[in-house]
Design an enzyme around this catalytic site. Sequence first.
Site, PDB file in Angstrom:
ATOM      1  N   ASP A   1     -18.582  20.938 -38.488  1.00  0.00           N
ATOM      2  CA  ASP A   1     -17.296  20.597 -37.871  1.00  0.00           C
ATOM      3  C   ASP A   1     -17.429  19.625 -36.703  1.00  0.00           C
ATOM      4  O   ASP A   1     -16.423  19.088 -36.224  1.00  0.00           O
ATOM      5  CB  ASP A   1     -16.602  21.874 -37.374  1.00  0.00           C
ATOM      6  CG  ASP A   1     -16.267  22.821 -38.501  1.00  0.00           C
ATOM      7  OD1 ASP A   1     -15.834  22.337 -39.554  1.00  0.00           O
ATOM      8  OD2 ASP A   1     -16.453  24.038 -38.335  1.00  0.00           O
TER       9      ASP A   1
ATOM     10  N   GLU B   1      12.414   5.691   0.398  1.00  0.00           N
ATOM     11  CA  GLU B   1      11.478   4.971   1.265  1.00  0.00           C
ATOM     12  C   GLU B   1      11.690   3.458   1.194  1.00  0.00           C
ATOM     13  O   GLU B   1      11.555   2.759   2.208  1.00  0.00           O
ATOM     14  CB  GLU B   1      10.040   5.297   0.854  1.00  0.00           C
ATOM     15  CG  GLU B   1       9.627   6.742   1.119  1.00  0.00           C
ATOM     16  CD  GLU B   1       8.329   7.096   0.439  1.00  0.00           C
ATOM     17  OE1 GLU B   1       7.784   8.171   0.744  1.00  0.00           O
ATOM     18  OE2 GLU B   1       7.860   6.307  -0.419  1.00  0.00           O
TER      19      GLU B   1
ATOM     20  N   VAL C   1       0.833  -1.201   0.000  1.00  0.00           N
ATOM     21  CA  VAL C   1       0.000   0.000   0.000  1.00  0.00           C
ATOM     22  C   VAL C   1       0.867   1.250   0.000  1.00  0.00           C
ATOM     23  O   VAL C   1       0.568   2.253  -0.658  1.00  0.00           O
ATOM     24  CB  VAL C   1      -0.958   0.000   1.209  1.00  0.00           C
ATOM     25  CG1 VAL C   1      -1.698   1.330   1.311  1.00  0.00           C
ATOM     26  CG2 VAL C   1      -1.948  -1.148   1.091  1.00  0.00           C
ATOM     27  N   ALA C   2       1.990   1.184   0.738  1.00  0.00           N
ATOM     28  CA  ALA C   2       2.867   2.349   0.804  1.00  0.00           C
ATOM     29  C   ALA C   2       3.449   2.697  -0.558  1.00  0.00           C
ATOM     30  O   ALA C   2       3.710   3.866  -0.857  1.00  0.00           O
ATOM     31  CB  ALA C   2       3.988   2.091   1.803  1.00  0.00           C
TER      32      ALA C   2
ATOM     33  N   ASP D   1      -9.493  25.700 -39.680  1.00  0.00           N
ATOM     34  CA  ASP D   1     -10.455  26.312 -40.586  1.00  0.00           C
ATOM     35  C   ASP D   1      -9.886  27.648 -41.056  1.00  0.00           C
ATOM     36  O   ASP D   1      -8.901  28.145 -40.507  1.00  0.00           O
ATOM     37  CB  ASP D   1     -11.778  26.513 -39.840  1.00  0.00           C
ATOM     38  CG  ASP D   1     -12.941  26.794 -40.776  1.00  0.00           C
ATOM     39  OD1 ASP D   1     -12.752  26.717 -41.999  1.00  0.00           O
ATOM     40  OD2 ASP D   1     -14.033  27.095 -40.269  1.00  0.00           O
TER      41      ASP D   1
END
Length: 849
Positions: A581, A646, A251-252, A298
């Site tokens: 368009d 980490e 989860v981290a 255009d």
Amino acid sequence: MTVAMTGLTSAEAARRLHDDGANTLPKTKGRHPLLLLLEQLIHFFALMLWAATALAYIAGMPVLSVAIAIVVVLNGVFAFAQEYRADRAAQRLRDLMPARATVRRDGAPQVVDASELVVGDELLLEAGDRVCADGEVLTAAGFAVDESMLTGESVPVHPVAGELVHAGTHVAEGEAAVLVNATGPHTKLAGIAALTQEAKPPPSPLALQLHKVVMVVALTALAVGVLFFGVALLLGLPATQGFLFAVGVTVALVPEGLLPTVTLSLARAAQNMASQHALVRRLDAVETLGATTFICTDKTGTLTRNEMSVVKVWTPAGEVAVHGDGYDPVGTVDGPPAAVDQVRALAVSAKLCSPKAHVRRSEDRWQPVGDPMEVALHVLAARLDVDGPSADSIRYPFDPRRRRSSVVDADGVHVTGAPDSILPLCAARSGAAEAIAALAKDGLRVLAVARRPARAGDESGWQHAERDLELLGLVGLHDPPRHDVAGAIASCRTAGIKLAMITGDHPVTARAIAEQVGLLGPDQLVLQGDQLPADRDELGRLLDHDGVVIARVTPEDKLRIAVALQHRGHVVAMTGDGVNDGPALRAADIGIAMGASGTDVAREAADLVLLDDHFGTIVAAIELGRATFANIRRFLTYHLTDNVAELTPFVIWALSGGSIPLAISVLQVLALDIGTDLLPALALGAERPNEHTMRGKLRTGSLIDKTVVRRAFGVLGPAEAVMSMAAFLIVLHLGGWRFGQTPDTALLAVASGTAFTAIVLGQLANAYACRSVSRPVTKTGVRGNRLLGYAVAFELAVLGIFLFLPPLPDLLGGHAPSPLGWLLALAAIPAVLLADAASKAVGRRLIGR
């Protein structure tokens, strides 16, 4: 012809209405809103976060579980709102059908609900009406129809008996009786509605890239989780404890903050675009703009101002130039005095032939009323201060077969029209043919003006009045380019973006405008819609050149062009303003509609709406889009650097077989991801474009390219990881811990807090290092991004809360560092900055070679 003379009976009309159905556009079978919402909650990224939500709850982290769920739901609802609004594009076509219509029934005119029109009705039209069904013209008097929203042609057409008019167009002038031959789902307008609904926008480049990033991160997180579960079992941890530990690590590593960071970064860019008159309707369109490789633009109203203006007048006495701003009646005429006098006489006759045309002041600009070319003649007369039309006159309106109109008054006969219809009626026309050729070469529309004194019989019909004329001169008109277009086109080319003009106008006019603004490429390729190959690959090869001009296109052509270029690997931006368009705007990677002059249909189908209709705004938006992509790479580098720092403690713990304690806990990892890193990452998403943003080769490749990987995993991440682990181990060692021992709880808490602080402070330096991939912080400085300064201050404040505010230190498992610990943690700042500077210096040397 009995029907056309008396119309249907009410009974017959009621029977046909029952059999054929109402004259309304068919309702599109769009997806149910609940299904649309569900799709936004179960795509891969969302599923991964839902899994993280469940795992966090299982691991005993309910607060985190709820937070992740809220992120998924909020992002899903936002994305649903964007897509639901886009899916209504075809529905807005229904608003083009007028509520009431005048028909002849039971031998007399009647006003009925437009939905009650049936095939066989005789529809009576006059100036200002909107045509509400397809039909064949029976009779016409000075009849002109503005078909620009269907065809892109900027000049009204003049249908005669036997020709067709279509639902959704406007009657510009005159009147006509039309025999209805198609209603509701059988009209041309309904066909365009079906094309718009069928056209599916491709996934944005950002969505594709994020999907790849999330796949890699998710698989990595799962792999690491499984690995650590195995290691935990080998180290003798109970299976339940090992499982919860592995879940926490998994989860981290899930990027909970990535989705809100990307969303908020795009939202900020969208806000910046809005301040530059570009309204984003889909957030990921911000980044798609930056990825654009081909712009199909255009002509009328996009490259030009959509304002007909007289710029040159040829007379037998010489040529004069007319100067002025659009429809502003104030202007000047320069040329030989004799020629100016003839232009004055010409302007009188021209204005007499345009009695209904005029301009009115609306807010800060002059607005035309009537046929644009007739309004231009009215403005020419105003600039010369000539008199208005006589109150007592006879007018013979414009007829497409004659291709001219005339007025008879007390002064004589005055005629305007196509040169080839007027010149044969003039006795003297020396030099006119050469003048017509010269004006046409400049891309000007040419009108001839002639007159003669009045004589008996002129009032009996145009056949008597329009003969034996004196040619007063030739008028050259054009729709001028916008002032910023040439510079914007040059910027696109500098940025490596190809351009093509796609218009319903005549090829000569389109080519002239393309040359004036610098769009026409070196191949001088000018094509017509009917010349485009049917094969998609062949069409793509033909058009895959810079500066192509395609004239006389249909809505189907524009759609095919967008798809063909996409299959060539281009990210296609398509501009437009009309109903025609809609399909192409929706199918393109980025549909760009005109906000000031465009239709609701175009705006609803588009991803970006230009509030000022300026082509230059597209370039400004592309610049912001490119900057946004660069910013996403910046905060991805920032996030990945943190992940390295980490994950390192867990890797060292596993490799040492548990002999080296965990430097940080799972909850500390989550505190870093959500508590301290989120705002600096968002601030990096607010970096402004720099001088290199629109210069050089288009940025290509994935979000996580070799530069991001090298900086995050080879330079910045290792620097943070080394400094945090060094600080952790030094504090432990000085506290008496030795390898393989179980440290004292209090000592471990202080050491863990020191490692945590070192990562946070390293991220502080990392935030400033990520502002540039080539220049060190000593060159970029710490100013220039005010939000980053606020974010760093917030980061330090949150660090203090995590370290000093009970019970958070005990909950996270990290206490405030000792004085020596603070010094060791602070050392992470110069270490990260030095590593960054050294890496960039080496990179500059390698590039120099």
